[in-house]
Design an enzyme around this catalytic site. Structure first.
Site, PDB file in Angstrom:
ATOM      1  N   GLY A  96       0.815  -1.213   0.000  1.00 27.36           N
ATOM      2  CA  GLY A  96       0.000   0.000   0.000  1.00 27.36           C
ATOM      3  C   GLY A  96       0.845   1.258   0.000  1.00 27.36           C
TER       4      GLY A  96
ATOM      5  N   THR B 258       1.658   3.324  -2.286  1.00 23.66           N
ATOM      6  CA  THR B 258       1.201   4.464  -3.087  1.00 23.66           C
ATOM      7  C   THR B 258       0.020   5.187  -2.454  1.00 23.66           C
ATOM      8  OG1 THR B 258      -0.252   3.065  -4.426  1.00 23.66           O
ATOM      9  CG2 THR B 258       1.985   3.430  -5.249  1.00 23.66           C
TER      10      THR B 258
ATOM     11  N   ARG C 199       0.764  -3.498  -7.132  1.00 24.21           N
ATOM     12  CA  ARG C 199      -0.095  -4.418  -7.870  1.00 24.21           C
ATOM     13  C   ARG C 199      -0.153  -3.978  -9.317  1.00 24.21           C
ATOM     14  NH1 ARG C 199      -5.671  -4.270  -8.533  1.00 24.21           N
ATOM     15  NH2 ARG C 199      -5.725  -2.514  -7.082  1.00 24.21           N
TER      16      ARG C 199
ATOM     17  N   SER D 251      -7.759  -0.897  12.532  1.00 30.64           N
ATOM     18  CA  SER D 251      -8.597   0.292  12.347  1.00 30.64           C
ATOM     19  C   SER D 251      -9.579   0.490  13.493  1.00 30.64           C
ATOM     20  CB  SER D 251      -9.381   0.163  11.037  1.00 30.64           C
ATOM     21  OG  SER D 251     -10.390   1.144  10.934  1.00 30.64           O
TER      22      SER D 251
ATOM     23  N   GLU E 262     -12.450   1.325  13.063  1.00 28.32           N
ATOM     24  CA  GLU E 262     -13.743   0.821  12.593  1.00 28.32           C
ATOM     25  C   GLU E 262     -14.055  -0.544  13.198  1.00 28.32           C
ATOM     26  OE1 GLU E 262     -16.200   2.005  10.557  1.00 28.32           O
ATOM     27  OE2 GLU E 262     -15.260   3.982  10.386  1.00 28.32           O
TER      28      GLU E 262
ATOM     29  N   TYR F 108     -16.050  -3.850   5.974  1.00 23.20           N
ATOM     30  CA  TYR F 108     -14.679  -3.376   6.145  1.00 23.20           C
ATOM     31  C   TYR F 108     -14.214  -3.580   7.584  1.00 23.20           C
ATOM     32  CZ  TYR F 108     -10.850  -0.074   6.870  1.00 23.20           C
ATOM     33  OH  TYR F 108      -9.652   0.501   7.232  1.00 23.20           O
TER      34      TYR F 108
ATOM     35  N   GLY G 273      -7.752  10.197  -0.334  1.00 22.28           N
ATOM     36  CA  GLY G 273      -8.541  10.003  -1.537  1.00 22.28           C
ATOM     37  C   GLY G 273      -9.847  10.770  -1.503  1.00 22.28           C
TER      38      GLY G 273
ATOM     39  N   PHE H 241     -13.128   9.771   0.605  1.00 28.41           N
ATOM     40  CA  PHE H 241     -13.233   9.904   2.053  1.00 28.41           C
ATOM     41  C   PHE H 241     -13.862  11.243   2.420  1.00 28.41           C
ATOM     42  CE2 PHE H 241     -10.091   6.679   1.365  1.00 28.41           C
ATOM     43  CZ  PHE H 241     -10.291   5.774   2.399  1.00 28.41           C
TER      44      PHE H 241
END
Length: 332
Positions: A9, A11, A34, A124, A126, A148, A184, A187
């Site tokens: 992750g 990037t 990826r 997280s 969450e 998630y 991003g 969000f």
């Protein structure tokens, strides 16, 4: 000796800040990417050439084994995930494969190839979901309220299990919401700061939002990646809540963003039920006492400063585009 780190992750928002941080400390940084037809290096463009790139996919164990063999890392930071909560409802299987099973794939690759490597898992807030106590600590029970959150909970517990089963140095950072100009557009924080900038510049007329009463513990991503590193420098592996210890409503976020551009948000924000989650997480508030006392971790950027930083970045982005269009019209 120079240390090496493998980041999945890399990037993304957190990966880019972590790569910068580790490069600044003299690490050799390997980034797992990826294969896609249109790779996105926007967050990492300024240090892209300093990173050793390795192709791999969290859903493909063989590629992860190859990546660990190639990097021979001292530290592994597993930050990759399907990380947008709203997407996890229409895409629960993909979310599970990447955000849950992807963790055990990465752990297994490390266990097979480089079991002495120190491993960090991005857990997280969450996972707390329908919170059973406030504030939330490392011992607060989990009650995730989205696919998630469920996937992250699996990733968290499998990390703990590998630590206990195979004596691996594996840590999980239970990070509360952390934002930045690199966040991003999907969000809520970036959606708000981007809209404030666009409305100020006359590029947008309104902002449609969901639950303005939802409360979150928002911090700066640049501060949080330092906590990740500190966990892997500890004498013993453990799990830590990383948070600000403050909670703010979405309405406060909107208010600060629009204040910064001299606008009254009530003139532009429209509540739209389309953006309300099927199962809402109403209140997240972390207690990071353990991280402060055991790791010596400290926050540097406050909530208002964070929101204003993001609005300013979006203004700069659209302002430069406006200037380019003006020059083009004058010379054409």
């Amino acid at each position: 000796m120079t240390k090496s780190a493998l980041i999945t992750g890399v990037t993304g928002q957190d990966g880019s800040y972590l790569a910068e941080f580790l490069l600044g400390k003299g690490y050799t940084v390997y980034g797992l990417r990826r294969r896609t037809s249109t790779p996105n290096f926007e967050n990492i463009e300024h240090v892209k050439d300093q990173i050793e790139w390795i192709d791999g996919d969290l859903t493909d164990l063989s590629s992860l084994i190859t990546a660990v063999q190639q990097a021979q890392p001292d530290e592994v930071y597993n930050l990759a995930a399907q990380s947008f909560v709203a997407t996890s409802w229409p895409q629960p299987i993909a979310t599970s494969q990447i955000t849950a099973v992807g963790v055990v794939n990465m752990l297994e690759a490390v266990r097979i190839v480089k079991p002495d490597a120190r491993f960090y898992q991005a857990s997280s807030s969450e996972m707390f979901g329908k919170v059973l106590e406030t504030p939330q600590t490392e011992t607060t029970p989990f009650w995730p309220r989205s696919p998630y959150g469920v996937a992250k909970t699996y990733g968290h517990w499998i990390t703990v299990n590998y630590r206990e089963s195979f004596d691996m140095f594996a840590c999980a950072g239970i990070l509360f919401n952390h934002e930045s100009p690199r966040r991003g557009m999907e969000f809520v924080t970036r959606k708000v700061t981007d809209a404030a900038a666009r409305i100020k510049l006359g590029l947008q007329s309104e902002l449609r939002m969901g639950n303005l009463d939802a409360k979150r513990d928002w911090g700066f991503a640049g501060d949080y990646v330092k906590a990740m590193w500190l966990m892997l420098q500890s004498d013993e592996p453990d799990d830590y809540v990383i948070s600000t210890g403050e909670t703010h409503t979405v309405e406060e976020l909107v208010d600060i963003a629009f204040q910064y551009v001299g606008l009254n948000w009530r003139d532009y924000v429209v509540t739209d039920s389309k953006f309300v989650r099927p199962a809402e997480v109403d209140l997240l508030l972390g207690d990071c006492t353990k991280a402060k006392e055991k790791l010596g971790w400290e926050l540097e950027v406050g909530f208002r400063e964070l929101v204003e930083m993001m609005v300013e970045s979006d203004l700069d982005h659209y302002g430069s585009h406006q200037k380019v269009r003006t020059i083009y019209r004058e010379t054409s």
